[in-house]
Design an enzyme around this catalytic site. Sequence first.
Site, PDB file in Angstrom:
ATOM      1  N   MET A 111       0.858  -1.196   0.000  1.00  0.00           N
ATOM      2  CA  MET A 111       0.000   0.000   0.000  1.00  0.00           C
ATOM      3  C   MET A 111       0.896   1.248   0.000  1.00  0.00           C
ATOM      4  O   MET A 111       0.491   2.313   0.468  1.00  0.00           O
ATOM      5  CB  MET A 111      -0.933  -0.003   1.212  1.00  0.00           C
ATOM      6  CG  MET A 111      -1.929  -1.152   1.173  1.00  0.00           C
ATOM      7  SD  MET A 111      -3.454  -0.822   2.072  1.00  0.00           S
ATOM      8  CE  MET A 111      -2.839  -0.594   3.719  1.00  0.00           C
TER       9      MET A 111
ATOM     10  N   HIS B  18       8.957   1.159   3.342  1.00  0.00           N
ATOM     11  CA  HIS B  18      10.032   1.244   4.333  1.00  0.00           C
ATOM     12  C   HIS B  18      10.959   0.037   4.111  1.00  0.00           C
ATOM     13  O   HIS B  18      10.751  -0.765   3.179  1.00  0.00           O
ATOM     14  CB  HIS B  18       9.464   1.280   5.755  1.00  0.00           C
ATOM     15  CG  HIS B  18       8.488   0.191   6.056  1.00  0.00           C
ATOM     16  ND1 HIS B  18       8.827  -1.142   6.041  1.00  0.00           N
ATOM     17  CD2 HIS B  18       7.161   0.236   6.353  1.00  0.00           C
ATOM     18  CE1 HIS B  18       7.778  -1.865   6.337  1.00  0.00           C
ATOM     19  NE2 HIS B  18       6.746  -1.062   6.522  1.00  0.00           N
TER      20      HIS B  18
ATOM     21  N   GLY C  79      11.206  -2.739   5.407  1.00  0.00           N
ATOM     22  CA  GLY C  79      10.547  -4.044   5.348  1.00  0.00           C
ATOM     23  C   GLY C  79      10.088  -4.351   3.929  1.00  0.00           C
ATOM     24  O   GLY C  79      10.339  -5.439   3.388  1.00  0.00           O
ATOM     25  N   HIS C  80       9.417  -3.364   3.301  1.00  0.00           N
ATOM     26  CA  HIS C  80       8.988  -3.565   1.905  1.00  0.00           C
ATOM     27  C   HIS C  80      10.205  -3.782   1.003  1.00  0.00           C
ATOM     28  O   HIS C  80      10.185  -4.620   0.096  1.00  0.00           O
ATOM     29  CB  HIS C  80       8.242  -2.339   1.378  1.00  0.00           C
ATOM     30  CG  HIS C  80       6.976  -2.025   2.086  1.00  0.00           C
ATOM     31  ND1 HIS C  80       6.821  -0.915   2.880  1.00  0.00           N
ATOM     32  CD2 HIS C  80       5.782  -2.672   2.114  1.00  0.00           C
ATOM     33  CE1 HIS C  80       5.594  -0.881   3.360  1.00  0.00           C
ATOM     34  NE2 HIS C  80       4.940  -1.941   2.916  1.00  0.00           N
TER      35      HIS C  80
ATOM     36  N   ASP D 263       2.525  -9.022   8.961  1.00  0.00           N
ATOM     37  CA  ASP D 263       1.071  -9.225   8.928  1.00  0.00           C
ATOM     38  C   ASP D 263       0.830 -10.727   8.812  1.00  0.00           C
ATOM     39  O   ASP D 263       0.416 -11.226   7.763  1.00  0.00           O
ATOM     40  CB  ASP D 263       0.474  -8.464   7.749  1.00  0.00           C
ATOM     41  CG  ASP D 263       0.644  -6.967   7.905  1.00  0.00           C
ATOM     42  OD1 ASP D 263       0.080  -6.403   8.842  1.00  0.00           O
ATOM     43  OD2 ASP D 263       1.382  -6.372   7.106  1.00  0.00           O
TER      44      ASP D 263
ATOM     45  N   GLN E   9      -2.681 -11.938   7.942  1.00  0.00           N
ATOM     46  CA  GLN E   9      -2.948 -11.628   6.525  1.00  0.00           C
ATOM     47  C   GLN E   9      -2.285 -12.674   5.624  1.00  0.00           C
ATOM     48  O   GLN E   9      -2.892 -13.150   4.657  1.00  0.00           O
ATOM     49  CB  GLN E   9      -2.401 -10.236   6.208  1.00  0.00           C
ATOM     50  CG  GLN E   9      -2.321  -9.921   4.729  1.00  0.00           C
ATOM     51  CD  GLN E   9      -1.878  -8.508   4.442  1.00  0.00           C
ATOM     52  OE1 GLN E   9      -2.659  -7.585   4.581  1.00  0.00           O
ATOM     53  NE2 GLN E   9      -0.634  -8.314   4.030  1.00  0.00           N
TER      54      GLN E   9
ATOM     55  N   SER F   8       6.762  -0.741  10.252  1.00  0.00           N
ATOM     56  CA  SER F   8       5.382  -0.653   9.785  1.00  0.00           C
ATOM     57  C   SER F   8       5.147   0.778   9.327  1.00  0.00           C
ATOM     58  O   SER F   8       5.690   1.724   9.926  1.00  0.00           O
ATOM     59  CB  SER F   8       4.427  -0.964  10.954  1.00  0.00           C
ATOM     60  OG  SER F   8       3.130  -0.478  10.664  1.00  0.00           O
TER      61      SER F   8
ATOM     62  N   ARG G  11       2.632   2.352   9.830  1.00  0.00           N
ATOM     63  CA  ARG G  11       1.887   3.034  10.904  1.00  0.00           C
ATOM     64  C   ARG G  11       2.796   3.521  12.030  1.00  0.00           C
ATOM     65  O   ARG G  11       2.355   4.286  12.879  1.00  0.00           O
ATOM     66  CB  ARG G  11       0.779   2.127  11.446  1.00  0.00           C
ATOM     67  CG  ARG G  11      -0.334   1.955  10.423  1.00  0.00           C
ATOM     68  CD  ARG G  11      -1.568   1.276  10.995  1.00  0.00           C
ATOM     69  NE  ARG G  11      -2.700   1.427  10.099  1.00  0.00           N
ATOM     70  CZ  ARG G  11      -3.116   0.486   9.229  1.00  0.00           C
ATOM     71  NH1 ARG G  11      -2.474  -0.653   9.132  1.00  0.00           N
ATOM     72  NH2 ARG G  11      -4.161   0.719   8.465  1.00  0.00           N
TER      73      ARG G  11
END
Length: 287
Positions: free
Chosen positions: A30, A34, A36-37, A150, A153, A185, A187
């Site tokens: 989305m 960061h 992680g991605h 996640d 998910q 994250s 967030r």
Amino acid sequence: MELITDPVAWRDAMDAARRDGHQVGLVPTMGALHAGHLSLIRRARADCGVVAVTNYVNPLQFGAGEDLAAYPRDLEGDARAAESVGADVMFAPSVREMWPEEPRTTIHVGGISEVLDGASRPGHFDGVATIVAKLLALAGRCWAYFGEKDFQQLAVIRRLVDDLSLPVFVIGCPIVRTTEGLALSSRNAYLTPDELAVAPALYWSLLAGKRAVEDDGETDPAAVVDRIEEALGREPRFELDYAAVVDPATFDVPGRIETPVRLLVAARLGRARLIDNLPASLPGSAE
Ligand code: PAF
């Protein structure tokens, strides 16, 4: 790196990559990329001939009163970051391009979607499953990379892919953490400096649960949950949503811990709702 917003052009690009003999590595995101991605994109780069990143903030997975409007967006920064670690193409449609008409189809993965985050965020996993099914349908045969951050998910998506026999190999990738242990994250951007300083306590609470299983040989899931809650309770700014011990594939709570389990926790800290998880196995029953 090529940027595509039209779903038909995206599907054509994926078909062309396969026609040219490439394995397509798909990294659905989305945005607000960061480290992680970027680790997912790097992994796809190492495995596949063409690395395709999707960047779409999916309204279907946000409940009323959640942070859809505030969700961080930075397409230019994302494109630069994805390209820097080897992405070949990014799909960033608008909501109107993704759904020219309001969708009437919802994918619901029974069981796994209904507990923990599914119970706390009604409809969330239906929104995830619906958009992921659409993204996978548009991409076609591929390897798809998702973060274990996640974890629920990931279990929902694995089940969706199995149930619908989608031509997709799902690869779960390890959580990337700060040196103090906070799981990266998008967030985390909502946390104040003070909150960021205490946020790793969420991870430490899971470590307390992991030690209960792996060092003390605790086999009662409720006792492990108590250990996690007790540890998190030492940081009063956290408001616990849930702590849980589940079977990593089905998300059922075992009567007794015998095979490897997943420890999960969700809690609110200031404006952010944070989630984290860790594997745990009794000595001699490695995952
Ligand atoms: O994990 C995410 O970023 C999203 O939930 C996903 C899988 C891209 C679906 O919108």
